[in-house]
Scaffold this active site. Structure first.
Site, PDB file in Angstrom:
ATOM      1  N   CYS A 284       5.802  -2.058  -2.378  1.00 47.66           N
ATOM      2  CA  CYS A 284       5.460  -3.007  -1.402  1.00 47.66           C
ATOM      3  C   CYS A 284       4.880  -2.685  -0.224  1.00 47.66           C
ATOM      4  CB  CYS A 284       6.945  -3.803  -1.221  1.00 47.66           C
ATOM      5  SG  CYS A 284       8.209  -2.573  -0.455  1.00 47.66           S
TER       6      CYS A 284
ATOM      7  N   CYS B 128       2.096  -6.651  -1.663  1.00 50.04           N
ATOM      8  CA  CYS B 128       1.301  -5.548  -0.848  1.00 50.04           C
ATOM      9  C   CYS B 128      -0.330  -5.847  -1.003  1.00 50.04           C
ATOM     10  CB  CYS B 128       1.512  -4.118  -1.664  1.00 50.04           C
ATOM     11  SG  CYS B 128       0.899  -3.897  -3.099  1.00 50.04           S
TER      12      CYS B 128
ATOM     13  N   CYS C 261      -3.205  -1.979  -3.865  1.00 46.94           N
ATOM     14  CA  CYS C 261      -2.877  -1.172  -4.936  1.00 46.94           C
ATOM     15  C   CYS C 261      -3.853  -0.955  -5.821  1.00 46.94           C
ATOM     16  CB  CYS C 261      -1.740  -1.996  -5.838  1.00 46.94           C
ATOM     17  SG  CYS C 261      -1.004  -0.755  -6.938  1.00 46.94           S
TER      18      CYS C 261
END
Length: 139
Positions: free
Chosen positions: A11, A85, A89
């Site tokens: 996150c 997020c 990523c």
């Protein structure tokens, strides 16, 4: 996936949702799963309300420290679960990716964090049925 799957929870701040998820998976799976968590912009400490909510479940995440998301962390994971997020990523072929839409517990009181915690627990229980063979789950 290897004999012992590795799961990475990501996150933004690595201070609430991902820490609670990692805490549940560690508690429920024990040493049958390698558990990691990280954040794209980690805070300096774990959200105290997240710590309180998990303590109510008998899970201590107070000693955890938010960590920065690295490419190596994603590479070593079999399953990458993101929680708000966005595009932070990195994506690698052959990994299982899930995005869990969960409210952010930051700035919320315990009454608001408990339902988030409980939602995470249900998702972790489901994840375990998918990544561990039945015999290792005691079935």
């Amino acid at each position: 996936m290897t004999d012992k799957p590795a799961v990475l929870f990501v996150c933004v701040h690595n201070a609430g949702r991902s820490q609670m998820a990692a805490g549940y998976l560690s508690a429920l799976a024990g040493d049958r799963v390698d558990v990691f968590s990280a954040g794209s912009e980690p805070k300096n400490e774990i959200n105290p309300v997240a710590i309180e909510a998990m303590a109510e479940e008998g899970i201590d995440i107070a000693g955890n420290v938010p960590k920065i998301l690295t490419v190596d962390a994603v590479k070593q994971a079999d399953v990458v679960i993101t929680m708000g997020c966005g595009d932070a990523c990195p994506i690698f072929p052959g990994k299982r990716y899930e995005d869990w839409q969960l409210d952010d517990p930051a700035g919320q009181g315990i009454e608001s964090v408990r339902p988030i915690r409980d939602d995470i627990k249900g998702r972790i229980e489901q994840l375990l049925t998918e990544i561990l063979p039945a015999e290792s789950r005691g079935m």
